[in-house]
Design an enzyme around this catalytic site. Structure first.
Site, PDB file in Angstrom:
ATOM      1  N   CYS A   1       1.333  -0.839  -8.585  1.00 47.81           N
ATOM      2  CA  CYS A   1       2.486  -0.300  -7.850  1.00 47.81           C
ATOM      3  C   CYS A   1       3.682  -0.134  -8.778  1.00 47.81           C
ATOM      4  O   CYS A   1       4.316   0.915  -8.799  1.00 47.81           O
ATOM      5  CB  CYS A   1       2.816  -1.180  -6.654  1.00 47.81           C
ATOM      6  SG  CYS A   1       2.791  -2.929  -6.987  1.00 47.81           S
TER       7      CYS A   1
ATOM      8  N   GLY B   1       0.835  -1.199   0.000  1.00 54.76           N
ATOM      9  CA  GLY B   1       0.000   0.000   0.000  1.00 54.76           C
ATOM     10  C   GLY B   1       0.865   1.242   0.000  1.00 54.76           C
ATOM     11  O   GLY B   1       1.985   1.229  -0.529  1.00 54.76           O
TER      12      GLY B   1
ATOM     13  N   GLU C   1       5.733  -3.350   0.777  1.00 52.86           N
ATOM     14  CA  GLU C   1       5.778  -3.039  -0.654  1.00 52.86           C
ATOM     15  C   GLU C   1       4.950  -1.775  -0.814  1.00 52.86           C
ATOM     16  O   GLU C   1       3.727  -1.837  -0.765  1.00 52.86           O
ATOM     17  CB  GLU C   1       5.220  -4.242  -1.427  1.00 52.86           C
ATOM     18  CG  GLU C   1       5.656  -4.257  -2.865  1.00 52.86           C
ATOM     19  CD  GLU C   1       4.710  -3.473  -3.725  1.00 52.86           C
ATOM     20  OE1 GLU C   1       4.798  -2.224  -3.719  1.00 52.86           O
ATOM     21  OE2 GLU C   1       3.883  -4.100  -4.389  1.00 52.86           O
TER      22      GLU C   1
HETATM   23  P1  NDP Z   1      -3.263   2.567   2.145  1.00 51.74           P
HETATM   24  O1  NDP Z   1      -2.067   2.188   1.425  1.00 51.74           O
HETATM   25  O2  NDP Z   1      -3.218   3.780   2.990  1.00 51.74           O
HETATM   26  O3  NDP Z   1      -3.645   1.320   3.051  1.00 51.74           O
HETATM   27  C1  NDP Z   1      -4.879   1.162   3.661  1.00 51.74           C
HETATM   28  C2  NDP Z   1      -4.820  -0.158   4.404  1.00 51.74           C
HETATM   29  O4  NDP Z   1      -3.867  -0.043   5.440  1.00 51.74           O
HETATM   30  C3  NDP Z   1      -6.134  -0.517   5.031  1.00 51.74           C
HETATM   31  O5  NDP Z   1      -6.290  -1.913   4.940  1.00 51.74           O
HETATM   32  C4  NDP Z   1      -5.937  -0.074   6.460  1.00 51.74           C
HETATM   33  O6  NDP Z   1      -6.666  -0.847   7.366  1.00 51.74           O
HETATM   34  C5  NDP Z   1      -4.478  -0.329   6.681  1.00 51.74           C
HETATM   35  N1  NDP Z   1      -3.923   0.541   7.731  1.00 51.74           N
HETATM   36  C6  NDP Z   1      -4.142   1.837   7.925  1.00 51.74           C
HETATM   37  N2  NDP Z   1      -3.441   2.271   8.996  1.00 51.74           N
HETATM   38  C7  NDP Z   1      -2.764   1.214   9.472  1.00 51.74           C
HETATM   39  C8  NDP Z   1      -1.848   1.006  10.543  1.00 51.74           C
HETATM   40  N3  NDP Z   1      -1.499   1.990  11.362  1.00 51.74           N
HETATM   41  N4  NDP Z   1      -1.339  -0.212  10.708  1.00 51.74           N
HETATM   42  C9  NDP Z   1      -1.688  -1.201   9.890  1.00 51.74           C
HETATM   43  N5  NDP Z   1      -2.545  -1.077   8.866  1.00 51.74           N
HETATM   44  C10 NDP Z   1      -3.074   0.127   8.659  1.00 51.74           C
HETATM   45  O7  NDP Z   1      -4.461   2.563   1.114  1.00 51.74           O
HETATM   46  P2  NDP Z   1      -5.341   3.638   0.421  1.00 51.74           P
HETATM   47  O8  NDP Z   1      -6.427   2.897  -0.197  1.00 51.74           O
HETATM   48  O9  NDP Z   1      -5.689   4.749   1.351  1.00 51.74           O
HETATM   49  O10 NDP Z   1      -4.389   4.199  -0.749  1.00 51.74           O
HETATM   50  C11 NDP Z   1      -3.612   5.344  -0.576  1.00 51.74           C
HETATM   51  C12 NDP Z   1      -2.595   5.449  -1.698  1.00 51.74           C
HETATM   52  O11 NDP Z   1      -1.725   4.331  -1.666  1.00 51.74           O
HETATM   53  C13 NDP Z   1      -3.167   5.422  -3.110  1.00 51.74           C
HETATM   54  O12 NDP Z   1      -3.554   6.689  -3.516  1.00 51.74           O
HETATM   55  C14 NDP Z   1      -2.021   4.890  -3.920  1.00 51.74           C
HETATM   56  O13 NDP Z   1      -1.182   5.960  -4.318  1.00 51.74           O
HETATM   57  C15 NDP Z   1      -1.264   4.013  -2.954  1.00 51.74           C
HETATM   58  N6  NDP Z   1      -1.527   2.589  -3.162  1.00 51.74           N
HETATM   59  C16 NDP Z   1      -0.462   1.791  -3.461  1.00 51.74           C
HETATM   60  C17 NDP Z   1      -0.655   0.463  -3.707  1.00 51.74           C
HETATM   61  C18 NDP Z   1       0.488  -0.438  -4.060  1.00 51.74           C
HETATM   62  O14 NDP Z   1       0.274  -1.401  -4.765  1.00 51.74           O
HETATM   63  N7  NDP Z   1       1.665  -0.220  -3.540  1.00 51.74           N
HETATM   64  C19 NDP Z   1      -1.980  -0.143  -3.689  1.00 51.74           C
HETATM   65  C20 NDP Z   1      -3.031   0.756  -3.301  1.00 51.74           C
HETATM   66  C21 NDP Z   1      -2.787   2.080  -3.056  1.00 51.74           C
HETATM   67  P3  NDP Z   1      -7.773  -0.148   8.299  1.00 51.74           P
HETATM   68  O15 NDP Z   1      -8.836   0.309   7.389  1.00 51.74           O
HETATM   69  O16 NDP Z   1      -8.174  -1.201   9.235  1.00 51.74           O
HETATM   70  O17 NDP Z   1      -7.041   1.002   8.952  1.00 51.74           O
END
Ligand code: NDP
Length: 468
Positions: free
Chosen positions: A276, A220, A242
């Site tokens: 990604c 993420g 990642e």
């Molecule tokens: P995020 O990358 O911010 O991740 C959200 C996930 O992380 C949810 O499952 C959430 O669970 C969990 N999370 C949040 N806070 C914590 C914590 N403190 N500890 C552990 N887990 C946590 O996703 P978004 O959808 O908000 O995307 C944001 C940006 O990330 C996008 O705009 C894009 O640029 C990028 N992205 C990159 C990806 C990749 O493949 N590398 C894939 C998707 C997005 P909970 O809801 O329980 O908090």
């Protein structure tokens, strides 16, 4: 056993759950269970209790169960692809929903079939030492919404193969795809070896701080990765992070623009740019700049976008409103700066769904936010350069480094340029292709820890030296 789409959906949805809508149409896909922290804690406890018996099975037994699980995915591939298409938005065809489901089976098979042998480190008259890889215990997996099924398999398959049990926490945007995938895997796996808990916004933080989670795998954003590092500190968890990036591509002089245009396009626009390791900023030598812009525009204009269930489409909507807004704003800022929109750039605001057209932006300054920030969508900035040194410097200037690519007629020369780029993988004359036996991971703020192949299996294990 065959499963229909409606049976699959019926098995995983909850009438009192949270509504999930199709990003292409706004229609209801289904209601996903919405669990609180107590359900997550209970799942971790059950998964922990199941771990000793799972790790006590022989590697061959685990392998054959995972191979059977791959068969089960293939047996349910059409309903899985339909659900993925409705929930994520990606089309059935092209490198999209059917491809993703097929990749799940392929990855599971390759990972299941890879052994991590005991390594003899030294064996002479004075010393003997060997290195073994033991299971860690319970692995937590937090996946994203862009490739929800495939990335779940990337996280789960090596962990299970090495004798760990796993708790998965899907993205709030695509819980149904992951619930369905786990449902199918669990038609084969023993009870509680693999759990999934979808729910409210506290689950991720709980999973990353829970004392019974030995390792966390996360794909993420960098900011959430940083939060995970902080919340996992007290329990000294192992992490694989990642965190995406802002992959550069460098097109060298001497290329035939028409010959590389398809590969270049898909390197950037796979999954409508929501990948990604997609090409997110393209540096093109001035000698071939106009030709590359023209050839890419031709491909973009000929590539159909629309609802995923329509068999002709190969590009879909953005998965969610937040991502749509990021892309739209970055393109607006590029326009305001005077950059040229070669194609796209004007969404049809009257159409339902989060569709943003495939957009190519030329004559753009390297400091423009569309270049320096991760757009994670269908908008590619194309920057002109004059010397290879300059292109390498621009590619390395950002604080992320997941993938990159070099495009040129001479592979050896392209490899020499590739070796100068700060990225976990640099592809030559392609971008973003991954393979279950080739390690994958980032540098700088793109995270750490390798996935796939032998390295990926070792990353979900505890190395142990037997000395003497
Ligand atoms: P995020 O990358 O911010 O991740 C959200 C996930 O992380 C949810 O499952 C959430 O669970 C969990 N999370 C949040 N806070 C914590 C914590 N403190 N500890 C552990 N887990 C946590 O996703 P978004 O959808 O908000 O995307 C944001 C940006 O990330 C996008 O705009 C894009 O640029 C990028 N992205 C990159 C990806 C990749 O493949 N590398 C894939 C998707 C997005 P909970 O809801 O329980 O908090």
């Amino acid at each position: 056993m065959t499963t229909t789409y409606n049976e699959l959906l019926g098995d995983i949805t909850d009438p009192n759950g949270r509504a999930i809508f199709d990003p292409a149409t706004g229609e209801l896909v289904g209601k996903a269970p919405f669990c609180g922290v107590e359900k997550l804690d209970a799942a971790i406890a059950r998964t922990k209790a199941a771990q000793p018996a799972w790790s006590a099975r022989s590697a061959d037994e685990r392998k054959s169960l995972l191979l059977e699980a791959a068969d089960a995915i293939e047996g349910a591939s059409e309903p899985l692809a339909e659900l993925l298409s409705r929930e994520q938005g990606k089309p059935l065809n092209g490198p999209n929903a059917r491809f993703e489901v097929g990749s799940c089976a392929k990855w599971l098979r390759a990972t299941a079939s890879t052994d991590v042998p005991v390594q003899t480190l030294i064996d002479d008259e004075e010393d003997y030492a060997e290195l073994r890889y033991r299971p860690l215990g319970v692995v937590g997996a937090i996946g994203p919404w862009n490739w929800p099924m495939m990335i779940t398999v990337w996280q789960v398959a090596p962990a299970l193969r090495m004798g760990n049990t796993v708790v998965v926490k899907p993205s709030e945007h695509t819980p149904l795809s992951v619930l369905a995938l786990v449902k199918i895997l669990n038609t084969v796996l023993p009870e509680d070896v693999l759990s999934v808990v979808a729910g409210d916004g506290d689950l991720g933080a709980r999973l990353s701080s829970h004392p019974d989670i030995a390792k966390l795998m996360f794909t993420g954003s960098t900011s959430t990765g940083q939060a995970i590092i902080r919340s996992s500190a007290d329990t000294v968890k192992r992490l694989t992070l990642e965190l995406g990036g802002n992959d550069a591509g460098i097109v060298l002089p001497g290329v035939d623009p028409k010959a590389i245009a398809q590969e270049l396009f898909w390197g950037a626009f796979i999954n409508t740019g929501q990948t990604c390791a997609a090409l997110k900023r393209l540096y093109v030598h001035t000698d071939v700049y106009d030709g590359v812009c023209e050839a890419l525009t031709e491909v973009a204009n000929a590539t159909p976008m629309g609802r995923g269930l329509d068999e002709k489409n190969v590009l879909g909507p953005l998965q969610n409103k937040a991502q749509y807004d990021i892309v739209a704003e970055l393109v607006e800022r590029a326009k305001d700066s005077g950059a040229t929109i070669l194609t796209g750039g004007t969404p049809d605001t009257y159409a339902p769904g989060y569709f943003y057209p495939a957009t190519l932006v030329s004559d753009i300054d390297n400091n423009n936010p569309l270049v320096t920030e991760e757009q994670f969508g269908p908008a590619l900035p194309i920057v002109r350069y004059t010397t290879v040194d300059e292109a390498v410097e621009l590619a390395n200037a950002l604080d992320v480094g997941l993938g990159a690519s070099v495009w040129g007629p001479d592979r050896e020369a392209a490899r020499t340029v590739a070796a100068r780029i700060q990225a976990g993988t640099v592809w030559i004359n392609s971008h973003g292709g991954v393979h279950p036996m080739i390690p994958f991971g980032g540098v700088k703020k793109s995270g750490y820890g390798l996935e796939f192949g032998m390295e990926g299996l070792k990353a979900v294990s505890a190395p142990q030296v037997i000395n003497g």
